[in-house]
Design an enzyme around this catalytic site. Structure first.
Site, short mmCIF file in Angstrom:
data_model
loop_
_atom_site.label_atom_id
_atom_site.label_comp_id
_atom_site.label_asym_id
_atom_site.label_seq_id
_atom_site.Cartn_x
_atom_site.Cartn_y
_atom_site.Cartn_z
N CYS A 167 -19.92 17.06 21.37
CA CYS A 167 -19.21 17.85 22.39
C CYS A 167 -19.93 17.99 23.95
CB CYS A 167 -18.70 19.23 21.87
SG CYS A 167 -18.09 19.25 20.27
N GLU A 315 -21.82 32.38 22.10
CA GLU A 315 -21.78 31.87 23.71
C GLU A 315 -21.88 32.98 24.47
OE1 GLU A 315 -19.61 28.99 26.82
OE2 GLU A 315 -18.52 29.31 24.73
N HIS A 338 -10.00 21.00 22.39
CA HIS A 338 -11.27 20.53 22.55
C HIS A 338 -11.28 18.92 22.49
CE1 HIS A 338 -15.45 20.27 22.18
NE2 HIS A 338 -15.63 21.19 21.17
#
Length: 410
Positions: A167, A315, A338
């Protein structure tokens, strides 16, 4: 030695939101996602919990690209090619001899190569039948397929960097390309990431109970930061940015979209899949240090925002550790899922365009903020008009890889 300035002179994407900024902006302001229920999975994968993904309506133009060009390209390389063609055209460099002279390189990545040729190779080991393995099977399947196919197609003779870090593939490619130009090794870099959709990826996250199972309401998921979120949805696409040394770009009269002024990347050193708060925060701080910028100067952060509980909470906590304030944040993933290796490049390009537009997307499907998320300014409603000189884009990956990029308005 003084660091050279690095600017963005072109960009192109392949995404469910569209391929040009006016279309993307229109779709963002419509406040609808592009997630679909995959009915064929009901029979094919009955044990998989999710039925959701976000595919791109993509078919390469075989009149524009010859069979010879495409024979070593799977779907992931083809999407990368279309995005890169658009980016080079936007930068005024498509067809230019300048990119073939050794001062233009490429940094590009994806999680894996194309899946169909991989299956053909693996099937040989089961069936002992080599008939489906051809001279281009490995070329389509290898993890560096995008970078290598692009450098051959454009006759690049400069550096090549492959960033197959899941990612963070797209954002690491931009960061490493930036550092390459900054250090004087190249004048131009093609940077980006791509990913083709594969149910193997969905199954991987499904086994970790990280996929959304709101199968009856695909329009309501993903819902990053919401109390009722239940996981991610996978998508696909490609994004390419053209990075260029500032004086070089100015000398040829190029349009400049933004300047890259900060890049930070770290590894967790703790767990292969669980996000780590201190090392994420360190990546953000490294980007700020590289930019020689205080956190209060950042007007907006495009977050990784996957919609998983651990991801969202970690996060936002790491972001608050660095910023110590309610900085405005939102995520693209609630719209297109995603996109794995593509997300860092697609999201960086959208963040730059939003900065220049003076409008930033809302967190789609965020209705009730999870109280476990840190006290940031989660943009909702119709989005937010913000005039800011500095924006940040953050991405994090399996393997414990963290990246942060800072862009400055020109």
């Amino acid at each position: 030695m003084q660091k050279r300035r690095v600017v963005i002179t072109g960009g192109g994407i392949v995404s469910a939101l569209g391929s040009d900024w006016p279309t993307v902006l229109k779709n963002l302001k419509a406040k609808k996602n592009f997630v679909k229920y995959m009915h064929e999975w009901d029979q094919k994968y009955p044990l998989m919990n999710t039925r959701l993904c976000c595919p791109v309506d993509f078919e390469i133009d075989k009149n524009k690209y010859s069979r010879k060009v495409l024979r070593g390209m799977g779907r992931v390389s083809q999407m990368a090619l279309v995005a890169t063609d658009a980016a080079l055209e936007d930068a005024g460099l498509l067809g230019s001899e300048e990119i073939t002279q050794g001062r233009c390189g490429i940094a590009y990545g994806s999680s894996i190569g194309s899946v169909d040729p991989l299956m053909e190779m693996y099937a040989m080991l089961v069936t002992n039948d080599t008939s489906k393995v051809s001279t281009t099977t490995y070329i389509k399947a290898m993890p560096q397929t995008c970078a290598c196919n692009l450098e051959v197609y454009y006759h690049l003779t400069g550096r090549i960097i492959t960033t197959n870090t899941a990612c963070t593939s797209g954002s690491q490619s931009i960061g490493y390309a930036y550092e390459t130009i900054q250090a004087g090794k190249q004048d131009i870099m093609i940077a980006g990431g791509a990913e083709e959709f594969c149910t193997m990826d969905t199954a991987t996250f499904d086994t970790l109970f990280s996929t959304s199972t709101k199968n009856s309401t695909p329009e309501l998921t993903p819902s990053a930061y919401d109390r009722a979120r239940d996981g991610l949805v996978l998508g696909e696409g490609a994004g390419t940015l053209i990075l260029e040394e500032y004086e070089h770009a100015k000398a040829r009269g190029a349009k400049i979209y933004a300047e890259i002024i900060g890049f930070g990347t770290t590894t967790d050193g703790t767990h292969i899949t669980s996000p780590n708060r201190p090392t994420i925060a360190h990546a953000l701080q490294l980007a700020l240090d590289d930019a020689e910028l205080s956190p209060d100067k950042i007007g907006y952060i495009n977050t990784h925002g996957t919609g998983t509980t651990a991801g969202d909470i970690t996060e936002t906590a790491a972001t608050y550790d660095v910023f110590k304030r309610a900085v405005p944040v939102s995520t693209v993933k609630n719209y297109i899922g995603h996109t794995l290796g593509a997300c860092g490049a697609i999201e960086s390009w959208l963040t730059i365009n939003m900065m220049n537009e003076g409008w930033f997307l809302p967190n789609l499907n965020l209705v009730n903020l999870d109280p476990e998320c840190a006290p940031l300014d989660y943009i909702t409603g119709d989005g937010r008009e913000i005039q800011t000189e500095y924006v940040m884009n953050n991405n994090f990956a399996f393997g414990g890889v963290n990246t942060s990029l800072i862009f400055k308005k020109i």
